[in-house]
Write a protein that holds these residues in place. Structure first.
Motif, PDB file in Angstrom:
ATOM      1  N   ARG A 128       0.834  -1.208   0.000  1.00 30.84           N
ATOM      2  CA  ARG A 128       0.000   0.000   0.000  1.00 30.84           C
ATOM      3  C   ARG A 128       0.868   1.258   0.000  1.00 30.84           C
ATOM      4  N   SER A 129       0.328   2.321  -0.580  1.00 33.74           N
ATOM      5  CA  SER A 129       1.036   3.605  -0.609  1.00 33.74           C
ATOM      6  C   SER A 129       1.202   4.194   0.778  1.00 33.74           C
ATOM      7  N   SER A 130       0.269   3.876   1.673  1.00 29.66           N
ATOM      8  CA  SER A 130       0.237   4.502   2.994  1.00 29.66           C
ATOM      9  C   SER A 130      -0.709   3.738   3.907  1.00 29.66           C
ATOM     10  N   THR A 131      -0.538   3.955   5.206  1.00 29.51           N
ATOM     11  CA  THR A 131      -1.507   3.409   6.146  1.00 29.51           C
ATOM     12  C   THR A 131      -2.840   4.141   5.998  1.00 29.51           C
ATOM     13  N   CYS A 132      -2.784   5.408   5.618  1.00 32.70           N
ATOM     14  CA  CYS A 132      -4.026   6.150   5.379  1.00 32.70           C
ATOM     15  C   CYS A 132      -4.848   5.507   4.269  1.00 32.70           C
ATOM     16  N   GLU A 133      -4.196   4.975   3.253  1.00 30.59           N
ATOM     17  CA  GLU A 133      -4.930   4.274   2.200  1.00 30.59           C
ATOM     18  C   GLU A 133      -5.665   3.069   2.809  1.00 30.59           C
ATOM     19  N   MET A 134      -5.013   2.383   3.758  1.00 30.14           N
ATOM     20  CA  MET A 134      -5.637   1.234   4.411  1.00 30.14           C
ATOM     21  C   MET A 134      -6.833   1.662   5.262  1.00 30.14           C
ATOM     22  N   ILE A 135      -6.696   2.775   5.979  1.00 30.02           N
ATOM     23  CA  ILE A 135      -7.797   3.271   6.800  1.00 30.02           C
ATOM     24  C   ILE A 135      -8.998   3.636   5.926  1.00 30.02           C
ATOM     25  N   ALA A 136      -8.728   4.281   4.789  1.00 34.35           N
ATOM     26  CA  ALA A 136      -9.811   4.638   3.867  1.00 34.35           C
ATOM     27  C   ALA A 136     -10.446   3.383   3.266  1.00 34.35           C
ATOM     28  N   TYR A 137      -9.628   2.387   2.970  1.00 34.11           N
ATOM     29  CA  TYR A 137     -10.150   1.138   2.427  1.00 34.11           C
ATOM     30  C   TYR A 137     -10.998   0.407   3.473  1.00 34.11           C
ATOM     31  N   PHE A 138     -10.592   0.488   4.728  1.00 33.28           N
ATOM     32  CA  PHE A 138     -11.349  -0.081   5.845  1.00 33.28           C
ATOM     33  C   PHE A 138     -12.743   0.557   5.888  1.00 33.28           C
ATOM     34  N   TYR A 139     -12.755   1.875   5.751  1.00 31.73           N
ATOM     35  CA  TYR A 139     -14.034   2.591   5.721  1.00 31.73           C
ATOM     36  C   TYR A 139     -14.898   2.132   4.551  1.00 31.73           C
ATOM     37  N   GLU A 140     -14.302   2.056   3.361  1.00 30.44           N
ATOM     38  CA  GLU A 140     -15.078   1.671   2.184  1.00 30.44           C
ATOM     39  C   GLU A 140     -15.613   0.241   2.301  1.00 30.44           C
ATOM     40  N   THR A 141     -14.840  -0.640   2.925  1.00 34.62           N
ATOM     41  CA  THR A 141     -15.250  -2.037   3.070  1.00 34.62           C
ATOM     42  C   THR A 141     -16.460  -2.171   3.991  1.00 34.62           C
ATOM     43  N   PHE A 142     -16.477  -1.355   5.050  1.00 35.89           N
ATOM     44  CA  PHE A 142     -17.555  -1.442   6.037  1.00 35.89           C
ATOM     45  C   PHE A 142     -18.376  -0.152   6.057  1.00 35.89           C
ATOM     46  N   LYS A 143     -18.632   0.369   4.873  1.00 35.36           N
ATOM     47  CA  LYS A 143     -19.293   1.668   4.735  1.00 35.36           C
ATOM     48  C   LYS A 143     -20.677   1.684   5.374  1.00 35.36           C
ATOM     49  N   SER A 144     -21.331   0.529   5.452  1.00 34.19           N
ATOM     50  CA  SER A 144     -22.666   0.475   6.040  1.00 34.19           C
ATOM     51  C   SER A 144     -22.639   0.649   7.556  1.00 34.19           C
ATOM     52  N   GLU A 145     -21.442   0.497   8.157  1.00 33.34           N
ATOM     53  CA  GLU A 145     -21.316   0.577   9.614  1.00 33.34           C
ATOM     54  C   GLU A 145     -20.431   1.735  10.079  1.00 33.34           C
ATOM     55  N   LEU A 146     -19.671   2.313   9.182  1.00 35.49           N
ATOM     56  CA  LEU A 146     -18.731   3.366   9.553  1.00 35.49           C
ATOM     57  C   LEU A 146     -19.107   4.692   8.903  1.00 35.49           C
ATOM     58  N   LYS A 147     -18.660   5.787   9.516  1.00 34.31           N
ATOM     59  CA  LYS A 147     -18.947   7.124   9.004  1.00 34.31           C
ATOM     60  C   LYS A 147     -17.649   7.902   8.823  1.00 34.31           C
ATOM     61  N   LEU A 148     -17.662   8.768   7.825  1.00 34.82           N
ATOM     62  CA  LEU A 148     -16.519   9.618   7.540  1.00 34.82           C
ATOM     63  C   LEU A 148     -17.046  10.995   7.160  1.00 34.82           C
ATOM     64  N   ASP A 149     -16.433  12.042   7.699  1.00 31.80           N
ATOM     65  CA  ASP A 149     -16.836  13.399   7.337  1.00 31.80           C
ATOM     66  C   ASP A 149     -15.636  14.157   6.782  1.00 31.80           C
ATOM     67  N   LYS A 150     -15.807  15.444   6.522  1.00 28.96           N
ATOM     68  CA  LYS A 150     -14.754  16.262   5.918  1.00 28.96           C
ATOM     69  C   LYS A 150     -13.496  16.280   6.776  1.00 28.96           C
ATOM     70  N   GLU A 151     -13.647  16.432   8.098  1.00 34.06           N
ATOM     71  CA  GLU A 151     -12.480  16.494   8.981  1.00 34.06           C
ATOM     72  C   GLU A 151     -11.698  15.185   8.939  1.00 34.06           C
ATOM     73  N   ALA A 152     -12.390  14.064   9.097  1.00 33.75           N
ATOM     74  CA  ALA A 152     -11.724  12.765   9.063  1.00 33.75           C
ATOM     75  C   ALA A 152     -11.075  12.527   7.699  1.00 33.75           C
ATOM     76  N   ALA A 153     -11.784  12.888   6.640  1.00 31.08           N
ATOM     77  CA  ALA A 153     -11.257  12.711   5.289  1.00 31.08           C
ATOM     78  C   ALA A 153     -10.002  13.542   5.071  1.00 31.08           C
ATOM     79  N   THR A 154      -9.953  14.743   5.653  1.00 30.23           N
ATOM     80  CA  THR A 154      -8.779  15.607   5.516  1.00 30.23           C
ATOM     81  C   THR A 154      -7.564  14.989   6.184  1.00 30.23           C
TER      82      THR A 154
END
Length: 328
Positions: A128-154
């Motif tokens: 992976r390019s970064s651990t942040c890529e993994m965290i974002a992928y974690f979110y996308e995988t469990f999108k029905s259970e997790l939330k992300l907003d502008k601050e977290a995305a930044t």
């Protein structure tokens, strides 16, 4: 279920089972360390508002101070019933929280070569390019259970863009770019973020000019500079600013390995290693370090080791150039 999905599901289940979660990262944090730890914390606070989520570290970054401070230190007693998640940290000795072993359970989320496993659960993807890529992928995988907003995305985008070298490094994939687009769609203000990350103080530009004038090149193409204590004093540099010398050495044709030697306040010499085409992590490992194949770090304990490390690097480059084509 794939092994990747299995370990990610285990991590989500552990997160759900704990009322208190402590997140930490590596010492001398970069964008990925801060972005992954703060981004994960923000995501979990949004997703599980009844849980207590803390970011606990022992140092910070002046360069990334615009992202704000971490949480106030917790007493030791708070660790006993907590889940502790370590992001972007290859080895236990680099964890920026010496109390991490007080936690009930430890999870490792990282994208470095897994030379020092730790934690009850370890999710490591060194491609992976970064651990942040993994965290974002974690979110996308469990999108029905997790939330992300502008601050977290930044936070997460900060680590994604810095650790991928603005999406130029070898580890950048289609997934990296798609994840970056998803984060931007959540409202990341890239103009302001890039201004914080890439605008330079005049004094830093003077240092950059000095680096370009005084850098040296070995016989076979290792470009290097020793940023000693005298040079740091001349430009009033922090250790973090001095370490930026490596970024000024990376764009010279035929110099496929770059080394910056930085005098540290404790008397050691921090080495930042970068390379194109050939892998350099084995050299870092020989000199008390490690990291990615083309981006890593090491530590020297005496000045005479600089010449030894340069000789080893030059020999590696000579061998590579004799046995490979296509390098620039």
């Amino acid at each position: 279920m794939t092994q990747q999905l299995q370990v990610m599901t285990q991590i989500l289940d552990k997160i759900k089972s704990y009322d208190k979660i402590i997140i930490t990262r590596h010492v001398r944090p970069d964008g990925d360390a801060i972005g992954s730890s703060r981004g994960l914390a923000s995501m979990l606070r949004l997703s599980f508002p009844d849980k207590k989520i803390y970011v606990q570290t022992e140092d910070s970054s002046d360069y990334l101070s615009f992202l704000g401070p971490d949480d106030e230190p917790l007493p030791d007693s708070e660790y006993a019933d907590a889940l502790l998640i370590v992001t972007d940290t290859a080895t236990p000795e680099r964890i920026s929280n010496k109390r991490y072993e007080l936690a009930k359970e430890i999870i490792k989320i990282d994208h470095h070569i897994n030379i020092s496993p730790y934690g009850a659960i370890a999710w490591v993807e060194d491609w992976r390019s970064s651990t942040c890529e993994m965290i974002a992928y974690f979110y996308e995988t469990f999108k029905s259970e997790l939330k992300l907003d502008k601050e977290a995305a930044t936070y997460i985008f900060t680590g994604l863009v810095t650790d991928s070298g603005r999406f130029r490094y070898e580890a950048t994939t289609g997934d990296t770019l798609r994840i970056g687009g998803m984060l931007i769609d959540l409202g990341v203000d890239t103009e302001t973020l890039y201004a914080h990350l890439y605008l330079e103080e005049y004094s830093q530009l003077k240092f950059q000019a000095y680096v370009l004038e005084h850098m040296k090149i070995t016989e076979h193409g290792v470009v290097y500079l020793h940023v000693d204590a005298k040079m740091q004093a001349k430009f009033n540099l922090t250790s973090e600013q001095a370490s930026e010398a490596i970024s000024y050495l990376k764009y010279i044709k035929r110099c496929i390995v770059q080394l910056a030697f930085i005098d540290m306040p404790d008397g050691t010499i921090r080495v930042r290693l970068r390379s194109r085409f050939m892998y350099i992590n084995t050299l870092a490992e020989k000199y008390n370090g490690g990291g990615h194949q083309c981006t890593c770090g090491a530590t020297l304990y005496k000045k005479s080791d600089i010449a030894k490390m340069l000789a080893d690097a030059d020999a590696m480059v000579a061998d590579y150039k004799q046995t490979h084509e296509g390098w620039l």
